[in-house]
Design a protein around this motif. Structure first.
Motif, short mmCIF file in Angstrom:
data_model
loop_
_atom_site.label_atom_id
_atom_site.label_comp_id
_atom_site.label_asym_id
_atom_site.label_seq_id
_atom_site.Cartn_x
_atom_site.Cartn_y
_atom_site.Cartn_z
N ALA A 139 14.42 52.78 15.54
CA ALA A 139 13.40 53.68 16.24
C ALA A 139 12.15 52.71 16.19
O ALA A 139 11.32 52.54 17.33
CB ALA A 139 13.04 55.04 15.44
N LEU A 140 11.85 52.14 15.05
CA LEU A 140 10.40 51.19 15.26
C LEU A 140 10.70 49.92 15.72
O LEU A 140 9.77 49.47 16.46
CB LEU A 140 10.21 50.72 13.78
CG LEU A 140 9.75 52.11 12.81
CD1 LEU A 140 9.57 51.78 11.32
CD2 LEU A 140 8.27 52.69 13.31
N THR A 141 11.82 49.39 15.90
CA THR A 141 11.76 48.13 16.57
C THR A 141 11.86 48.15 17.96
O THR A 141 11.34 47.39 18.74
CB THR A 141 13.29 47.48 16.16
OG1 THR A 141 13.31 47.19 14.88
CG2 THR A 141 13.80 45.96 16.81
N THR A 142 12.54 49.48 18.57
CA THR A 142 12.57 49.67 20.05
C THR A 142 11.57 50.71 20.65
O THR A 142 11.15 50.66 21.82
CB THR A 142 14.13 50.15 20.45
OG1 THR A 142 14.33 51.58 19.95
CG2 THR A 142 15.00 49.15 19.98
N GLY A 143 11.18 51.41 19.68
CA GLY A 143 10.23 52.32 20.37
C GLY A 143 10.90 53.62 21.23
O GLY A 143 10.52 54.32 21.82
N TYR A 179 9.03 60.74 18.75
CA TYR A 179 8.26 59.51 19.22
C TYR A 179 7.72 58.47 18.04
O TYR A 179 6.99 59.18 17.19
CB TYR A 179 7.57 59.53 20.48
CG TYR A 179 8.19 59.85 21.62
CD1 TYR A 179 8.72 58.96 22.59
CD2 TYR A 179 8.16 61.21 22.00
CE1 TYR A 179 9.30 59.53 23.72
CE2 TYR A 179 8.85 61.68 23.04
CZ TYR A 179 9.32 60.80 24.05
OH TYR A 179 10.06 61.26 25.16
N PHE A 180 7.88 57.25 17.86
CA PHE A 180 7.48 56.58 16.85
C PHE A 180 6.76 55.12 17.65
O PHE A 180 7.33 54.68 18.47
CB PHE A 180 8.26 56.17 15.71
CG PHE A 180 9.03 57.49 15.28
CD1 PHE A 180 8.36 57.96 14.09
CD2 PHE A 180 10.45 57.75 15.70
CE1 PHE A 180 9.06 59.33 13.79
CE2 PHE A 180 10.86 58.95 15.09
CZ PHE A 180 10.21 59.67 13.99
N ASP A 181 5.69 54.55 16.96
CA ASP A 181 5.22 53.51 17.35
C ASP A 181 6.13 52.49 17.44
O ASP A 181 6.85 52.10 16.31
CB ASP A 181 3.74 53.04 16.59
CG ASP A 181 2.87 54.07 16.74
OD1 ASP A 181 2.77 54.82 17.85
OD2 ASP A 181 1.92 54.04 16.11
N LYS A 182 6.14 51.49 18.35
CA LYS A 182 6.93 50.53 18.60
C LYS A 182 6.28 49.27 17.77
O LYS A 182 5.30 48.82 18.19
CB LYS A 182 7.28 49.98 20.09
CG LYS A 182 8.04 48.69 20.23
CD LYS A 182 8.48 48.60 21.67
CE LYS A 182 9.13 47.14 21.79
NZ LYS A 182 9.61 47.00 23.15
N THR A 183 6.96 48.70 16.62
CA THR A 183 6.35 47.63 15.82
C THR A 183 7.03 46.48 15.73
O THR A 183 6.90 45.39 15.58
CB THR A 183 6.34 48.37 14.43
OG1 THR A 183 7.85 48.28 13.91
CG2 THR A 183 5.76 49.44 14.28
N HIS A 187 8.50 45.40 10.30
CA HIS A 187 7.74 46.60 9.85
C HIS A 187 8.31 46.78 8.34
O HIS A 187 9.27 46.18 7.84
CB HIS A 187 8.05 47.55 10.53
CG HIS A 187 9.49 47.90 10.84
ND1 HIS A 187 10.32 47.46 12.00
CD2 HIS A 187 10.37 48.28 10.13
CE1 HIS A 187 11.32 48.09 11.85
NE2 HIS A 187 11.47 48.52 10.59
#
Length: 222
Positions: A139-143, A179-183, A187
């Protein structure tokens, strides 16, 4: 009509006709772009159910032997898993391993949908176990939005002790996208843990399961 559509509609018709499932929230699945489906896991049939009932293809990992079976049943299983884009994985490999996650990452980056069980393996006692952080990493890697799914009653379709399937009513609840921020891949572990816990909270709300504070373990690991 593509093979996926033919097999999905055939399997959906079979499931709907024999089990009369209650399906809620399909409108929450994005009409385009990448997405991550995160269900609880109660039965061997969960992946088949999700892949058949979702409006878009969802690629799950599937045991390699499902692609090599013999006879009519073997050919049918192979055709289904190939058509829905399942990813063969050898028995004993970690579904949350780095290479496996990279495979899922490639699918998401192509704009398609993937499915991952945060619990890792199916629950044999009905509890909802703590989520492993692979889903948070994706989720964080791709957004990509995460679609939580609560499956209720699928454990009644097939006992753990037998391969026989008994048609039963079940419910599939599809939650609103998270939804999560794309980092990107860089991370922190606490951030990944927080995202995973939020996803598990959403699954718990949908499934209504009692929760366990620990991780689920495969039978072979016990």
């Amino acid at each position: 009509m593509e093979a996926f559509d033919v097999i999905r509609w055939t399997t959906r018709g079979l499931i709907s006709g024999t089990c009369r499932p209650t399906v809620i929230g399909l409108e929450n699945v994005p009409k385009d772009g990448p997405f991550i489906v995160a269900p609880n896991h109660l039965s061997f049939l969960d992946s088949v159910i999700v892949q058949a009932l979702m409006p878009r293809p969802v690629a799950f990992f599937a045991k390699a032997e499902y692609f090599t079976g013999k006879g009519f049943k073997g050919r049918t299983m192979k055709a289904f898993f190939q058509a829905v884009g399942s990813i063969p994985v050898e028995r004993g490999e970690q579904a949350a391993s780095v290479q496996a996650l990279k495979t899922l990452l490639d699918i998401l980056e192509s704009g398609r949908g993937i499915g991952i069980y945060p619990e890792g393996t199916r629950s044999r006692d009905g509890l909802l176990y703590r989520g492993r952080t692979g889903v948070g990493w994706l989720a964080l890697t791709t957004g990509a939005p995460v679609i939580p799914v609560g499956l209720i009653g699928t454990d009644k379709l097939q006992s753990i002790e037998t391969n026989a399937v008994r048609p039963q009513h079940f419910t599939m609840k599809v939650g609103e996208p998270l939804y999560f921020d794309k980092t990107g891949p860089d991370h922190s572990l606490p951030a990944r843990r927080e995202v995973t816990d939020r996803i598990m909270d959403a699954i718990a709300e949908l499934s209504g399961q009692e929760r366990s504070a620990g991780y689920n373990q495969s039978k072979a690991a016990e």
